[in-house]
Scaffold this active site. Structure first.
Site, mmCIF file in Angstrom:
data_model
loop_
_atom_site.group_PDB
_atom_site.id
_atom_site.type_symbol
_atom_site.label_atom_id
_atom_site.label_comp_id
_atom_site.label_asym_id
_atom_site.label_seq_id
_atom_site.Cartn_x
_atom_site.Cartn_y
_atom_site.Cartn_z
ATOM 1 N N ASP A 48 0.369 -1.038 0.338
ATOM 2 C CA ASP A 48 0.159 0.285 -0.122
ATOM 3 C C ASP A 48 0.941 0.971 0.233
ATOM 4 O OD1 ASP A 48 -3.008 1.085 2.243
ATOM 5 O OD2 ASP A 48 -2.319 1.440 -0.154
ATOM 6 N N THR A 103 -8.162 4.072 -3.336
ATOM 7 C CA THR A 103 -7.590 5.032 -4.810
ATOM 8 C C THR A 103 -6.654 3.907 -5.559
ATOM 9 O OG1 THR A 103 -5.356 6.083 -5.776
ATOM 10 C CG2 THR A 103 -5.192 5.561 -3.651
ATOM 11 N N LYS A 111 1.906 4.768 -0.861
ATOM 12 C CA LYS A 111 1.279 5.971 -1.564
ATOM 13 C C LYS A 111 1.206 7.129 -0.358
ATOM 14 C CE LYS A 111 -3.057 4.924 0.372
ATOM 15 N NZ LYS A 111 -4.415 4.422 0.408
ATOM 16 N N ASN A 159 0.885 6.451 2.923
ATOM 17 C CA ASN A 159 1.621 6.378 3.808
ATOM 18 C C ASN A 159 2.520 6.561 4.439
ATOM 19 O OD1 ASN A 159 -1.478 4.173 4.133
ATOM 20 N ND2 ASN A 159 -0.530 3.420 3.040
ATOM 21 N N ASP A 214 1.573 3.057 8.383
ATOM 22 C CA ASP A 214 0.127 2.763 7.668
ATOM 23 C C ASP A 214 0.491 0.752 6.908
ATOM 24 O OD1 ASP A 214 -2.825 3.997 7.306
ATOM 25 O OD2 ASP A 214 -1.885 2.099 7.869
#
Ligand SMILES: COc1ccc(C(=O)Nc2ccccc2)cc1NC(=O)CCSc1ncnc(N)c1Br
Length: 276
Positions: A137, A173, A139, A142, A155
């Protein structure tokens, strides 16, 4: 195990400060451990929401993955505790907060700053992959920044032990998803390399490469096709690195070592203000 220092935390040990942000499952507060004065970020997760979204197991797996991670570019999870309604995560406090807020405020980052962040991201991911943890994840939302402006990857809501085939539906997203996850195929650690390419692009351009305002299916199509276009102000070296990460087939993507040795990184490496 006996080697683990006995630390049963409870809410009364902390003085709760200002709210730091709202995560997908709960709120995060600045907090101070009363005895030592140590400042942390205290994240509260509401049990009924977790049970309801069958995420309970994920939180447990998450906590066990996190508790043995130690790296300067990975946000520490010091411990956890719960009361009847909530689970509390005791997190390292990142002194300069959320990276995406800096990105939105500055529109986009310089090549030098982007290269510094991507180098630190590659170091954090190399550490995770060595422990067979895929983040999945990556991005801007995070990523946090420490007091010296260093990257703090956070996260791990979606991290798993590699290899894996995602079972739960994806939320949020799609911009960062690699083709193999968009197509629901088996995926391995190379998903983080694809996302690193998307992140590099977003740092330099200010928006992700496959963003399509007409909605998810348009974004899906652009990802699956690797429909990549660069604005003219992007340097040739940056385009080269991004193109070698945004490869449809996972095996063709650069390795993290190759990222850390790429000309675009090396070109900027000597100008970074290196502490100590
Ligand atoms: C290692 O960091 C985490 C590890 C795990 C989880 C988590 O929620 N897991 C999870 C939650 C539900 C279901 C499954 C997994 C979350 C974080 N991190 C965060 O939530 C970041 C909180 S915001 C913040 N934190 C420090 N300093 C600041 N200045 C700020 Br702003």
């Amino acid at each position: 195990n006996s080697s683990k220092p006995l630390r049963n935390f409870h809410l009364g040990m902390f003085e709760i400060g200002k709210p730091l942000g709202k995560g997908k499952f709960g709120r995060v507060y600045l907090a101070k451990e009363k005895k030592t004065g140590y400042v942390v970020a205290l994240k509260t997760l509401h049990k009924e929401e977790l049970v309801h979204s069958k995420v309970e197991r994920q939180v447990r797996r998450e906590i066990e993955i996190q508790s043995n991670l130690r790296h300067k570019n990975i946000l520490r999870l010091f411990g956890h505790f719960h009361d009847e309604k909530r689970i509390f995560l005791i997190l390292e406090f990142a002194g300069r907060g959320e990276l995406y807020k800096h990105l939105r405020r500055q529109q986009r980052f310089s090549e030098e700053l982007s290269a510094k962040y991507i180098f630190q991201m590659a170091q954090a991911l190399a550490y995770l992959h060595k422990k067979h943890v895929i983040h999945r994840d990556i991005k801007p939302e995070n990523i946090l920044l420490g007091i010296d402006g260093e990257i703090k990857l956070s996260d791990f809501g979606w991290s798993v032990h590699a290899p894996s085939n995602r079972r739960t539906t994806l939320c949020g997203t799609l911009d960062y998803l690699p083709p193999e996850m968009v197509e629901g195929k088996e995926h391995g650690a190379k998903v983080d390399l694809w996302s690193l390419g998307v992140l590099t692009y977003e740092f330099l351009v200010g928006a992700p490469p496959f963003e399509d305002i007409s909605g998810h299916s348009a974004t899906y199509r652009r990802i699956a096709k690797v429909d990549l276009k660069f604005p003219s102000f992007i340097s040739a070296e940056a385009k080269d690195l991004i193109s070698r990460l945004l490869q449809h087939s996972p095996e063709k993507r650069l390795s993290l070592d190759q990222v850390m040795r790429h000309p675009w990184i090396l070109k900027h490496k000597n100008n970074w203000d290196r502490p100590g």
